[in-house]
Scaffold this active site. Structure first.
Site, PDB file in Angstrom:
ATOM      1  N   HIS A 130     -75.402  52.135  11.082  1.00 59.82           N
ATOM      2  CA  HIS A 130     -76.368  52.649  10.104  1.00 59.82           C
ATOM      3  C   HIS A 130     -77.470  53.458  10.803  1.00 59.82           C
ATOM      4  CE1 HIS A 130     -78.051  51.749   5.833  1.00 59.82           C
ATOM      5  NE2 HIS A 130     -78.368  52.960   6.227  1.00 59.82           N
ATOM      6  N   ARG A 177     -73.701  54.371   0.895  1.00 54.96           N
ATOM      7  CA  ARG A 177     -73.947  52.937   0.858  1.00 54.96           C
ATOM      8  C   ARG A 177     -72.637  52.224   1.127  1.00 54.96           C
ATOM      9  NH1 ARG A 177     -78.934  52.941   1.974  1.00 54.96           N
ATOM     10  NH2 ARG A 177     -80.285  51.693   0.663  1.00 54.96           N
ATOM     11  N   GLU A 232     -74.507  44.119   6.459  1.00 55.85           N
ATOM     12  CA  GLU A 232     -75.053  44.599   7.727  1.00 55.85           C
ATOM     13  C   GLU A 232     -76.029  43.569   8.300  1.00 55.85           C
ATOM     14  OE1 GLU A 232     -76.718  48.496   7.204  1.00 55.85           O
ATOM     15  OE2 GLU A 232     -74.884  49.333   6.363  1.00 55.85           O
TER      16      GLU A 232
END
Length: 313
Positions: free
Chosen positions: A270, A222, A251
């Protein structure tokens, strides 16, 4: 008929066998709060959204089961949901091997200096260099859940000596009190831990100072586990040799973020767990879980809402 509410993301999930058997309704961030009280089950398909946190508080009926199409649950967990009797499950098992392969690819790319090779190719510059042998190096993997264990297995196939660190020491897993010692010896420090109050910001200036100058850091856990400013400073001052981030505190990473230009940092959006067909796998997993739930059978992947992860991770 059971009402299944889907917090939408594009493309929508394929729920095949549930068609006609379940009343499927859809919501976005603006309509989730008003529709939650009428749903029996909530599928958080948009696993980047924090809408569940905002929509859940308050008295009244709520879904009996919430499933998120992600490994992490920090985006949806709030005190009201944690205190409720609603069951929460995650997508444990779908992303393990793809993320492990991605980590191995990053290790090889950094050891073999592939980013610079591509840069030199674009410049049409022939510059011979020596690269690093991966076999015989050491890795410290933080996060002893399925993803961390898959990373360990894949790195071992490259003949990397690995140490796995979890929330408590047990067979094959080191406790958090050994993290600094193991990081100080590692060529590769790989973070695959869940986000909890205990792990938030755990990789700070002190931790990067513990690492060897020749070591590299990889985060596929994370974004909030890393103090990004501290990592940028560690790379700029060459306290460590390189890093790769696939997750970030915010993000998507904005075009004005200084992280894009940090020397020695590989930035990816990601994507470490997202291989071709991953959405179909998530849909299939949810349908299988739903059929168990509808039959009154125990659900796998049940999250401990106080801890923020599935016990055994």
């Amino acid at each position: 008929m059971t009402t299944l509410l889907v917090l939408d993301a594009d493309p929508l999930p394929r729920l095949g066998r549930l068609t006609g058997r379940v009343r499927i309704e859809h919501a976005d961030e603006s309509t989730l709060a008003e529709r939650l009280p009428y749903a029996d089950v909530l599928l958080v398909w948009d696993f980047t959204s924090h809408a569940v946190r905002r929509a859940w508080p308050g008295e009244g009926p709520r879904p009996r089961w919430v499933h998120t199409a992600s490994a992490g649950v920090d985006h949806l967990m709030c005190p009201e949901l944690a205190a409720s009797d609603t069951v929460v499950t995650n997508a444990r098992g779908v992303f393990d091997q793809p993320i492990a392969e991605y980590v191995a690819a990053l290790v090889l790319a950094m050891a073999k200096d592939l980013p610079r090779t591509w840069d030199l190719q674009r410049q049409r510059e022939w510059r011979h260099r020596e690269s690093q042998r991966v076999a015989g190096t050491r890795a410290c993997v933080i996060g002893s859940g399925p993803i961390g264990r898959a990373i360990v297995g894949t790195l071992k196939a490259l003949d990397v000596t690995t140490a796995l660190v979890g929330r408590a020491a047990h067979r094959g897993v080191h406790g958090p009190e050994e993290l600094d010692r193991l990081m100080a010896r590692a060529d590769w420090v790989v973070c695959a831990a869940p986000l909890t109050e205990a792990t938030r910001g755990m990789f700070d200036a002190r931790r990067f100072g513990v690492m060897q100058p020749s070591a590299r850091f990889i985060n596929v856990g994370r974004g909030q586990l890393v103090v990004e400013e501290a990592l940028a400073e560690a790379l700029s001052k060459r306290w460590i040799a390189g890093a790769a981030l696939d997750v970030f505190a915010h993000e998507p990473l904005g075009p004005d973020s200084p992280l894009w230009q940090v020397p020695g940092l590989i930035v990816s959006p990601h994507m470490s767990g997202d291989t071709a067909g991953w959405r179909d796998e998530l849909g299939t997993q949810f349908v299988e879980l739903y059929e168990r739930w509808a039959a009154g059978k125990p659900l796998p992947n049940v999250v401990d809402k106080k801890r923020g992860y599935v016990p055994g991770q």
